[in-house]
Enzyme design. Sequence first.
Site, PDB file in Angstrom:
ATOM      1  CE1 TYR A 149      -3.642   2.496   0.170  1.00 56.40           C
ATOM      2  CE2 TYR A 149      -2.693   3.341   2.379  1.00 56.40           C
ATOM      3  CZ  TYR A 149      -3.477   3.415   1.580  1.00 56.40           C
ATOM      4  OH  TYR A 149      -4.470   4.572   1.261  1.00 56.40           O
ATOM      5  CG  ASP A 250       5.892   3.203   1.304  1.00 57.05           C
ATOM      6  OD1 ASP A 250       6.082   3.700   2.428  1.00 57.05           O
ATOM      7  OD2 ASP A 250       4.625   3.077   0.912  1.00 57.05           O
ATOM      8  CE  LYS A 278       0.833   5.179   7.889  1.00 60.48           C
ATOM      9  NZ  LYS A 278      -0.472   4.675   8.271  1.00 60.48           N
TER      10      LYS A 278
HETATM   11  C1  LIG Z   1       3.467   1.908   3.673  1.00 59.93           C
HETATM   12  C2  LIG Z   1       2.527   2.889   3.352  1.00 59.93           C
HETATM   13  N1  LIG Z   1       2.996   3.914   2.481  1.00 59.93           N
HETATM   14  C3  LIG Z   1       1.672   4.904   2.235  1.00 59.93           C
HETATM   15  C4  LIG Z   1       0.851   5.133   2.902  1.00 59.93           C
HETATM   16  C5  LIG Z   1      -0.156   6.408   2.723  1.00 59.93           C
HETATM   17  O1  LIG Z   1       0.249   7.155   3.778  1.00 59.93           O
HETATM   18  P1  LIG Z   1      -1.107   8.128   4.254  1.00 59.93           P
HETATM   19  O2  LIG Z   1      -2.321   7.557   4.811  1.00 59.93           O
HETATM   20  O3  LIG Z   1      -0.574   9.167   5.174  1.00 59.93           O
HETATM   21  O4  LIG Z   1      -1.454   8.894   2.847  1.00 59.93           O
HETATM   22  C6  LIG Z   1       0.528   4.256   4.229  1.00 59.93           C
HETATM   23  C7  LIG Z   1      -0.810   4.341   4.936  1.00 59.93           C
HETATM   24  O5  LIG Z   1      -1.084   3.495   5.745  1.00 59.93           O
HETATM   25  C8  LIG Z   1       1.183   3.017   4.327  1.00 59.93           C
HETATM   26  O6  LIG Z   1       1.178   2.142   5.363  1.00 59.93           O
END
Ligand SMILES: Cc1ncc(COP(=O)(O)O)c(C=O)c1O
Length: 447
Positions: A149, A250, A278
């Site tokens: 994700y 990521d 986060k």
């Molecule tokens: C691994 C990862 N990348 C990107 C995102 C997207 O972040 P956001 O919800 O702050 O847009 C998330 C969100 O849970 C994530 O877990």
Amino acid sequence: MSINVSLTIGLTKSRQYGETARRVAPGGSPDGKWWEPDLIYAARAKGSHLTDLDGNELIDYYCGAGPIIIGHADPEVNQAVIDTMQNIGVQFALPHRGSIGLAEKLSRCFPSAEMSVFCNAGTDTAHFAVRTARTFTGRPKIVKFEGGYQGWADPVAMSTNPKASAFGSEDAPHTVPDTGGMPPGVVENTIILPYNNLEVAARRLEKEKREIACVFVEPYIHGFGIAAKPGFLRGLADLCAANDIPLIFDEIVTGFRHGIGGMQKIEGITPDMTIIGKAMANGFPISALVGKRRYMESLFPRGAAFFSGTFNGNPLSTAAALKTIEILERPGFHDRLYKSGDTLRQAIGEAITRLNVKAVCYGYGSVWYLVFDSRPPENYRDVYKYRQDGGSRIEEAYRHHMLNRGIFIFPGRGTRSYISAAHSAQDIQRTIDAAVEFLTAHQHDLR
Ligand SMILES: Cc1ncc(COP(=O)(O)O)c(C=O)c1O
């Protein structure tokens, strides 16, 4: 096998409030965090505890979907924000000491962070990372992994959770949009690969290298509890280098949660760009796209990749991030966090062995999972099969049991659980006792 656990904690007020909320927000949840039938409305949170509208005080392993690493409403982080608000300002839309100071800080923390830009959420940075890579290479396609994700933006909102009827063969997964409203041209430009499979990656990257702008990978797919196998990330980095394709990590979840410098420092791999968010600001909204100078200079105003955002790098969020990182850098911070994770994993693991049940308690550092399978998954298809074969129903029973004992596990699906530094030894012991109670009560059905 059938394990059912009904919710016995009082949720009357949350349910009543849900009726009001549904009139003004889709599904009663204006933040898109939605799960039926047990949507809990938060009242407040402090330290390791979240209190809902009914007054249930829960040990919180959801941690605001991951950002809470020091503890909810940490006094030091809050004070840094209050001081900034009172003495410096709330919003400039101009660079300032806080944002430049944070960029300098990230350069010292992350091997790949020669330069940084700031946004408000992980998704913003994922979108800008893709745009930067496309601008730099002049190529249209991106690669991401099935089950990963990277946020809700069009190029990456693909094959996060696809159904078997759509996902194609294991060697050549189809690109399945996560959402309605996806134009076909976007779908065609996202290539999906199976995680932990270097052979398939090697074939596909070699074949399409002239069209691929970047490979986007999570060094641990925390959404589904999938660890990178030894050698996978290094092999992927080598393949990217050999095919001249930028590699993007990521590290939105792993960034500061697993250590200062994230998984790239732990693994000794320096990607070309990284997205971080986060845990970087203990709950205040800020994210960063960082990377090697030559890629980052493709961004506006030096390069052609347009970059903007009214609230990007605002003084409150940068102050929160700087204070959070300062706390995370104190000696032993991550060691203590890892120890809480190890204590949980070991105690629950021992109970699994003693009771001889089909379950595994695993994870990384301050993230832990309890799944009702004989081993952790290696890719999305493992998770899918396990869940279809009854795993989802058992996990729901487990989450309900934990909630009945005052323990809040990642809601809706899965069993991902985040630990913060505010989780006390008593919190951890109560959690172990509750999990072992579940395993013991259902041991015959769990074999
Ligand atoms: C691994 C990862 N990348 C990107 C995102 C997207 O972040 P956001 O919800 O702050 O847009 C998330 C969100 O849970 C994530 O877990």
